[in-house]
Write a protein that holds these residues in place. Structure first.
Motif, PDB file in Angstrom:
ATOM      1  N   ALA A  77     -38.269 -19.310 -11.285  1.00  0.00           N
ATOM      2  CA  ALA A  77     -38.952 -20.747 -12.426  1.00  0.00           C
ATOM      3  C   ALA A  77     -38.253 -19.966 -14.030  1.00  0.00           C
ATOM      4  O   ALA A  77     -37.676 -18.658 -13.310  1.00  0.00           O
ATOM      5  CB  ALA A  77     -40.162 -20.505 -12.775  1.00  0.00           C
ATOM      6  N   TYR A  88     -34.644 -15.932 -15.408  1.00  0.00           N
ATOM      7  CA  TYR A  88     -35.164 -16.741 -14.386  1.00  0.00           C
ATOM      8  C   TYR A  88     -36.791 -15.492 -14.039  1.00  0.00           C
ATOM      9  O   TYR A  88     -36.031 -14.314 -14.112  1.00  0.00           O
ATOM     10  CB  TYR A  88     -34.834 -17.710 -12.751  1.00  0.00           C
ATOM     11  CG  TYR A  88     -34.014 -16.745 -12.504  1.00  0.00           C
ATOM     12  CD1 TYR A  88     -34.279 -15.698 -11.156  1.00  0.00           C
ATOM     13  CD2 TYR A  88     -32.671 -15.765 -12.961  1.00  0.00           C
ATOM     14  CE1 TYR A  88     -33.588 -15.031 -10.419  1.00  0.00           C
ATOM     15  CE2 TYR A  88     -32.127 -15.085 -11.371  1.00  0.00           C
ATOM     16  CZ  TYR A  88     -32.189 -14.755 -10.929  1.00  0.00           C
ATOM     17  OH  TYR A  88     -32.366 -13.824 -10.735  1.00  0.00           O
ATOM     18  N   VAL A  95     -37.655 -25.603 -11.334  1.00  0.00           N
ATOM     19  CA  VAL A  95     -38.267 -24.942 -10.778  1.00  0.00           C
ATOM     20  C   VAL A  95     -37.077 -25.152  -9.847  1.00  0.00           C
ATOM     21  O   VAL A  95     -36.327 -25.781  -9.822  1.00  0.00           O
ATOM     22  CB  VAL A  95     -39.910 -25.505 -10.666  1.00  0.00           C
ATOM     23  CG1 VAL A  95     -40.489 -24.135 -11.975  1.00  0.00           C
ATOM     24  CG2 VAL A  95     -39.745 -26.345 -10.684  1.00  0.00           C
TER      25      VAL A  95
END
Length: 290
Positions: free
Chosen positions: A71, A61, A82
């Motif tokens: 994200a 991420y 997300v």
């Protein structure tokens, strides 16, 4: 939810998959980098700065402190998610990673170049990166000549970085197809080609991790429209399509002040302002949105 989750990825991918299937890559990390870099270039309002990818099992991420958004990809189910900001406190699945990579490729946004904003690049360009070297190519095809030669523009930045970079582009003597000058000897398109291949551009507020980029371009352009005015000129034979192939190398060097350089143009990544050098005086061009 204030903003539809589909805006994150899918709204820009308006193309319909042509029956093709992108098989899941064995290298989820590579596809994750492609996805997140593309998202940064495509949605700067949501992901306004280039961030490094972090790992916390089962997640790969990035966190964007300006918007509070996380994200990333869950390597367990190979899905993109997300979290934070307008998307709330629980991870929300966008789609499967293979599906998103397929849509990116089909839309022409197949770029994993964090140092380049390629969202406005003309169709037909392919990008690869190794370390600080970016390679751009049209392959064997020739694409329509774009309105400028900024194929690797610096993405917009949310805050001043204090780094200014002068990009010097130098190229070989271009080769032409579809035009013959016969006994004239001098190709009337030569000066035009030299202007495309050789230029200087200065960028204000460049991110530190992209300030030392070297960009190699192997490009072919269809310049039939630009050469139409020479049709019928004695000594010049035009046989469409007229093409121009050139190789250029653009090297970045950090400078104290863009306005103290001999750059042809200047761009500020924070204010989105541009200037053009007119006989040593930089004249404002406004912003790209004006």
């Amino acid at each position: 939810m204030k903003k539809s989750i589909k805006q994150f990825i899918l709204s820009a991918c308006t193309v319909t998959l042509m029956g093709g299937v992108h098989l899941a890559s064995a290298d989820i990390s590579s596809d994750t980098e492609t996805l997140l870099n593309w998202a940064e270039n495509t949605y700067p309002d949501l992901f306004p700065s280039h961030q490094g990818t972090q790992s916390l099992n089962p997640w790969l991420y990035r966190f964007y402190p300006e918007t509070g958004i996380y994200a990333g990809v869950n390597v367990g189910d190979n899905g993109a998610y997300v979290l934070g900001g307008p998307y709330g406190s629980n991870p929300t699945r966008v789609a499967g990673l293979p599906e998103l990579i397929a849509q990116i490729i089909e839309s022409g946004g197949n770029s994993s170049i964090p140092g380049c904003n390629t969202s406005g690049a003309p169709s037909g360009l392919s990008y690869t990166q190794s370390g600080n070297v970016v390679n751009i190519s049209t392959g064997e095809a020739c694409i329509a000549l774009p309105t400028d030669n900024s194929f690797c523009t610096t993405p917009r930045q949310p805050a001043e970085t204090g780094i200014s970079v002068l990009t010097t582009s130098t190229g070989n003597s271009p080769s032409f197809g579809g035009i013959s000058t016969g006994s004239l000897g001098l190709n009337p398109l030569q000066s035009f080609a030299d202007g495309v291949a050789n230029s200087k551009h200065c960028t204000v507020n460049v991110p530190a991790d992209t300030a030392n980029l070297i960009i190699n371009s192997n490009l072919c352009f269809d310049i039939t429209a630009q050469s139409s005015g020479f049709a019928g000129v004695p000594g010049i034979t035009i046989t469409p399509p007229v093409t121009m192939r050139l190789n250029t190398t653009s090297t970045n060097v950090i400078v104290p002040d863009c306005f103290a350089t001999d750059a042809n143009t200047i761009y500020n990544t924070v204010t989105d302002e541009s200037w053009i050098n007119e006989e040593g005086i930089f004249t404002p061009l406004g912003t790209s949105g004006s």
